[in-house]
Each structure stands twice: as structure tokens, then as C-alpha cells.
Design an enzyme around this catalytic site. Sequence first.
Site, PDB file in Angstrom:
ATOM      1  N   GLU A  86      -9.289  -3.889   4.807  1.00  0.00           N
ATOM      2  CA  GLU A  86      -9.686  -3.069   3.879  1.00  0.00           C
ATOM      3  C   GLU A  86      -8.348  -3.129   2.855  1.00  0.00           C
ATOM      4  O   GLU A  86      -8.470  -3.211   1.419  1.00  0.00           O
ATOM      5  CB  GLU A  86      -9.348  -1.720   4.658  1.00  0.00           C
TER       6      GLU A  86
ATOM      7  N   GLU B 234       0.611  -1.308  -0.264  1.00  0.00           N
ATOM      8  CA  GLU B 234       0.096   0.424   0.339  1.00  0.00           C
ATOM      9  C   GLU B 234       0.902   1.645  -0.238  1.00  0.00           C
ATOM     10  O   GLU B 234       0.683   2.223  -0.740  1.00  0.00           O
ATOM     11  CB  GLU B 234      -1.074   0.048   0.761  1.00  0.00           C
TER      12      GLU B 234
ATOM     13  N   ASP C 221      -6.154  -6.816   7.284  1.00  0.00           N
ATOM     14  CA  ASP C 221      -7.325  -6.579   7.512  1.00  0.00           C
ATOM     15  C   ASP C 221      -8.844  -6.309   6.005  1.00  0.00           C
ATOM     16  O   ASP C 221      -8.407  -6.690   5.104  1.00  0.00           O
ATOM     17  CB  ASP C 221      -7.578  -5.258   8.528  1.00  0.00           C
TER      18      ASP C 221
ATOM     19  N   HIS D  28      -5.291 -11.408  14.064  1.00  0.00           N
ATOM     20  CA  HIS D  28      -4.677 -10.584  13.745  1.00  0.00           C
ATOM     21  C   HIS D  28      -3.258 -10.687  15.470  1.00  0.00           C
ATOM     22  O   HIS D  28      -3.720 -11.189  16.478  1.00  0.00           O
ATOM     23  CB  HIS D  28      -4.589  -9.068  14.431  1.00  0.00           C
TER      24      HIS D  28
ATOM     25  N   TYR E  27       1.246  -4.669  13.507  1.00  0.00           N
ATOM     26  CA  TYR E  27       0.706  -3.641  12.392  1.00  0.00           C
ATOM     27  C   TYR E  27      -0.876  -3.348  13.705  1.00  0.00           C
ATOM     28  O   TYR E  27      -0.793  -4.162  14.384  1.00  0.00           O
ATOM     29  CB  TYR E  27      -0.816  -4.805  11.565  1.00  0.00           C
TER      30      TYR E  27
ATOM     31  N   ARG F 228      -4.107  -1.770  13.511  1.00  0.00           N
ATOM     32  CA  ARG F 228      -5.616  -1.749  13.484  1.00  0.00           C
ATOM     33  C   ARG F 228      -5.510  -2.998  13.657  1.00  0.00           C
ATOM     34  O   ARG F 228      -6.078  -3.849  13.126  1.00  0.00           O
ATOM     35  CB  ARG F 228      -5.742  -1.603  12.108  1.00  0.00           C
TER      36      ARG F 228
ATOM     37  N   ASP G 164      -2.663  -4.537   3.314  1.00  0.00           N
ATOM     38  CA  ASP G 164      -2.605  -5.096   4.736  1.00  0.00           C
ATOM     39  C   ASP G 164      -3.808  -5.880   4.614  1.00  0.00           C
ATOM     40  O   ASP G 164      -4.087  -6.485   3.710  1.00  0.00           O
ATOM     41  CB  ASP G 164      -3.551  -3.796   5.246  1.00  0.00           C
TER      42      ASP G 164
END
Length: 807
Positions: free
Chosen positions: A88, A13, A86, A355, A309, A311, A84
Site C-alpha cells: 500500500e 503518509e 508495504d 520487514h 512498523y 503491518r 510506508d
Amino acid sequence: MSSKALSKVIIVESPSKAKNLSQYLKGYVVLASGGHVRDLPAKQGSVDPENFSFTWQVIDKAQKALEAIKKAAKDTEVLVLATDLDREGEAIAWHILQCLQESGTLKSSVTVQRVVFNAVTKETVLEALKHPREIDQSLVQAYLARLGLDYLVGFTLSPILWRKLPGSRSAGRVQSVALRIVVEREEEILKFKSQEYWTIRGLFEISDLKKNVQAQLVVFQGNKLDKFAITGQDQALEWKAFLETLQFHISKIEQKPVQRQPAPPFITATLQQEASYRLGFSPAQTMQIAQKLYEGIDIHGEIKGLITYMRTDSLYLVPEFVTQARAYIQNRFGDQYLVPKARSYKTQKHSQEAHEAIRPTDLSLSLEDLQRILEPNQWRLYKLIWDRTLASQMANALYQQTSLTFLGSDDQTVLRASGSVLKFDGFLVLYEEVQDDDQEKEENSALPAGLEEGQKALLQEVTPHQHFTQPPGRFSEASLVKKLEELGIGRPGTWARILQVLQERGYVRKEKKRLIPEELGFVVTAFLKKFFAQYVDQNFTSHMEQELDQISEGQLEWTQVLQEFWGSFKQAVDSAKDLRIAEVLEAIEEEILSVYVPDRTCPKCSEGVLGLRLGKAGPFVGCNSYPECNYISGLQTLGGEDSVLGVHPESGNTVELKNGPFGPYVACDGKRVSIAALEPGSEVTLPKALWLLGLPWNLGQGPEGEVVLGIGRFGPYVQYKGKFYSVKKKGQDLVDFSLQEALDLIQQSQEKQAKGGGRRFSKSGTKTSDSDTEASKKPTAKKVVRKTAVRKTAVTTKSKKTTKKTS
């Protein structure tokens, strides 16, 4: 560039992450997408509610990055989508693949792999590349469902708001629920009625030890006391007199060991909360800094990701890290600081994908080196994460807790003291959680050694203390995130943005780190509760989040969730479309004005009735006798004029809140006192006004004289040994300012003076340097009269600004 050089392309990203990976992925071309490459056009029709098809457009700022990806993809043999981990990130990978396939760029022979890693380190990335998978369609569908829901609510409900409530900005599926939480907390505060209560403390001298112990009255003449057992000063003084007739002895000593466990490692919500309490960071600032630490920092010429990470709502720590952490603890602190068995923490019910918790990626990195390399705020956040993670694997702290019971000679009256002594600091050597301002702080003083049951105790002093119940505090950004997390509303990646949107839309403002709803926020919330109650309900929104989680786990069909939502939501929208503005105002007027204007009588003509109105600048109230009476006022300025707070209990004269050229003040019997000693923005109640009018107050006896709290031309001050020390307690009332706080302030000022710095009020009332004060002349200020009455302390009632108090 040859095709061989482009045999493998990996997409991440951010450019900084791409630069990091390029260091050790020599067989790959690493490119960055810059985040999302496609989105829904910001216009009606981007989501078709008939079949839930989406119309996409490439984001302008992503055009260049997408073209570079397409160019590289033409000649590649393997395309690795490493965005990433997640929802998103999964969605970005899906969008990139869709764009390549729709443009015909990607050859059918190309191998497409999805790779995820929660730390941007060489070891983690290389290991992840060994375990590629396909794009998780369940995660993509959960993303599509969330996006579709948010779009349908925002682009259907916002136009209704614009037409029915001129001046409104927007509504959102989660945003509006968060706003409702803030508004309803403010309503609680505004409607709160303070209740008076008293406590009584006794100061005992233990005869054999010549040591003093302070204890609180808990049983009086055989009756166990609750919080409101003593309701007034007369009763308190009567009980005080009775206690002074009794003799006391220590009837019981109880001791027990108490263990305190460390907090678990950080997840997104707790990181945002602790960074706010400890470092003063907003949630958005915390996430920005954490993003940089995750993507990588140049450490001696090599870019390294320093944290996992950020989030996440998982408390899981991989075994490899736990082993490394336990070895570090043992080597640095010793065996006694190592918990016998590695700790594992249970993840909450709302947790999404598997996660890890937020932790340092490598404990072998030198903290001294990192402190020199990192920017100050990066270092502060990294060290916070480092300390919290290590502490989570350390031994418990051990306390010796002691409870002391003093029994009166009537055998029916008891005072009790308690204290604790830290016997082993355990994890506290590294980390201790910070309490929110709204949480009660525990007194943790030690009791003197050598106490025995049966020892006589001389009651030296009995002190009644007046208190008032406190309203709930306003939300800070951190405490609102905590509330949203507890309710299961929103997810780690959305909380910071929700808070930003509420402030950007003018629905909420931030003062002294507290969130205060604007008038517009009140009106929008009232409208939504009246006409769209289900969709701003906490339980409904939390249930929707659970359904999105179920979609991501493959347990629900995403279009079915959208269909069920859209059917009932469209009915609510259709029923509100034909409402006239006058009908809307009539429907929400009672809820709004019951908070702001309990008395609807027009203060100007005394005959008209105040009603809710809407203008270009937002909501306001006006007299219904217009045009005969032209009185209007903003909702939050209704109390801006002089107001009567009540009657002074001694003189019987009125106590008023007034506005002067230098700000608001209270007045009674010819005395005027600035409200500068109160929390900015708090409501000025009668008890607070009486406390102000009673200034200066004698706080007690210091080592070399009386300590007095007063207020002068430059604000609150402490007077001690003929010298004046400025008091600066930002965002707090001084009604509970204690003797110990005053002595600490004096000591800090004297230490500052010794170093040649600091400023203090001179005896003449002018500001001077500390050195100048020493050489100043005799005081000309009036003598401070010692107060012998019981010192009254009032609650901090958090409300609108005192100049805007509702009369």
C-alpha cells in the site's frame, strides 16, 4: 518561500509522522499525503476487463494535501517518497508520482527517490535516506492486481446478490471466504451431537508421608482406557465399587526435566490475537493504537516512534536490536536469564517483504517515564510488545515433571498422577502467552516430595465424573484472524478491515467477544457456495494470495493473473444472471433449513411444510399451506416457543424449556429453574437442564464447612458458613464451576469486605453491603440439602440464544 528552502521535499503518509521527521530533517520540507490520494470511482467501469485499464479519481479528502504537494514539487530539486514500506505504501508513492507527472508539475530535472524505513526514529530515517531506490514496480503491480481482483468481484458479484437475494449487502473476494468460515463453524455447532463419557479419579493418602495425591484411572482390569471407555453412570459406579475393594501402592515414579521456549516476537496476526486475549482490544483498535506508537509520541518535547512498523508477517529482528536486547537482559536479570546464542525465528511461508517483527525501537527509554506519558491503552499495548520482544531473547523455562503410577492389588488396575514444578522461570519472569478460551487448560500442580516406589497408598475416596463432548467454539475476532493467517487468506493490513466489513454489512454480529453469523450471512454463504463455489473456496483464495506474492517478487505478470481469473469468473456470473429468486431459494433451501429446521412440519397446522422465504427484513420460513395457515418465523427464532428437551431419567416426566416474564427457564416435576447459570446464547441441552434442576449442588468441603452452588432471585451464588456470595462468570457456563473457583471467589469477596467494599447476598436473599451482612438476622431461606449423588457436569454447547433454539 525561496526555492532554496524547497530544494528537497519528502512525502510521508500521516501528519504525525511528518511532524516527527521535521524535527531532524532540517534540509527538507516534510509533507503528508494523508494516505491514498487516488482511488477507483465506486461505480461500474472503473476497471476495464478487456485490457485491465484503470480509471482513477482523486479522493475528495486528499485534494488539499495533493495541492500542497504539487505546489512544493514545482520548486524542488529532490523529491523523496517516504510512504510506508508495504504494498500500500509503494502504491501511494506511485500514485503521488503519477499525479505530479500527469499534471506537469514535476520538472524533468527533479531527482525522484523512494525511501523506506520500518521505524520512525532519527537514526533509522537518516540511515534510510542514505539508501534511496526507485519505486518497486513489482510491488505496484501486485497492488494493481489485488485492487483489480477485489473490484471485479465486488462490483460484478454484489449486483447479482442484490437482485437474487433481496436484503443482501455485498460480496468480496476475501470477505466472503471469511464469512464462509464463520458460517461453517456455526453449522458445526448447531449440528453437533454431544456424547457422554465418564472419568474416575481416586484420592490417595501416602501412608508414610500423610500427604494426599489425586490420580486418574487409566487401566482397568488389564484394559487401557480411551476417552469413551466409561459411557454411563451405572458402569462408573460399578467400577467405583470394584476399585474400593483393592489395595494400592506406588509402583513407578518417573521424573524428567522439561524445557519451555519463549514465543517469537510479534507479527501483525499474533499482536492482534494477544491484544484481544490480554487487553480486550479488537483487531481494529489494536492497529489504531499501534499506528500511533509507530508514527511517534511526544517524549519530553521530542516526537519519537516507539515501535517498528505494525503491518508485518516477518519474525526477523535486526542484529543491532538483538545486541541491545541481550545487554538489557544481562544487566537487569543476570547472566542465567540470557540465552547462550541469540535466537532467530523462521518466518512463515506466507511472509511478504523483508520487514522486521514488531518491536520497541529503543530499549534505553525509561519504562517509568513512558508509563506516565502514554495514554493508558497505548502503555498497555507498548508494554505487551516490549515484554514479548525481550522474552523472545531470554533463556528457556525449566520444569521438573513427575509421573506417579498407583498399581492395584489385582496387578491389572492402574491410576496415574502427574505434576510439574518450575525449577527456573527463565523468560516467564517477563512474559507468558495467554491461551485462547477454546484451548484446554493444563493442570500443572506439584506432587508432594519424599515419594518412593513401593510406598503404600490408601485409597480414601473414589469419584466418578460425568462429561460431555464439546462442540468447537465460535470464533472470536482474534481466533478468526489466526485462522485466516493459517490458511494464507488476506494479509496483515487487511484482516482488521475484513472483520469490520462483515459486521457492518450485517452478516455477522459480535456477542460476548464471539462472532455469530446472522441469518443473512447464512443465506449469502449458501448462495455463493451453490453458484460461485470456486470463488469462496479457501484453497482457491489462498492460491490467489500466493500469486499476488509472486507478482510482488516479479515472478508473475499481473495482467495474466487477472485474465485467467476473469475468464472463468465471468462465465459463473453469466450463468447466474438469469436465475429467478424462486430458483435461488429452491437451490439453497435444503442447506439452510437442514441447519435451522430439521423438522419441516408446520408447528401451527401440523399439515403444511415449512419453506424458505425472503422479505425486506431478511430470510424467514413460512408454511406452504398459506393462506389457510399463516405461520411464519425468523430462522433464529424458531425455538423461541416452549420446547421439550427430553425425559427426566429418574421421574420419567418431560423436561421443558420455557419462556417467562423474567426470561427463559427449565421446568420438570413442578420445579422451575432460571437458565442464568448457563452461558448467554448457548444451547440448552437435556444434560444442562438436568444439572440446573439438580441445583443446589454441593461442591465439596471447604476449610470450615461445605461449599454449595445454587441459584436464587438475583442469580447464581455460593453458600459457605451461612453466607451467600454472588457468582459472576460473564459469558461462561457454571456447570463446571469447581470447588477451588468457589473458594477463590469467597476469599476475594472477604478481602474486598475487609477493605470496606463489595456486595453480597444476605441470608434473607436481598443484596446488602458486606458490612450489613455481618449484622444481618438469622436466615429465613430454605435449608440447602446436601447432594450425595455424583455431580453431573455438562458441556458448554455454544449455539443460538436459548429463546431461539431450534426445536
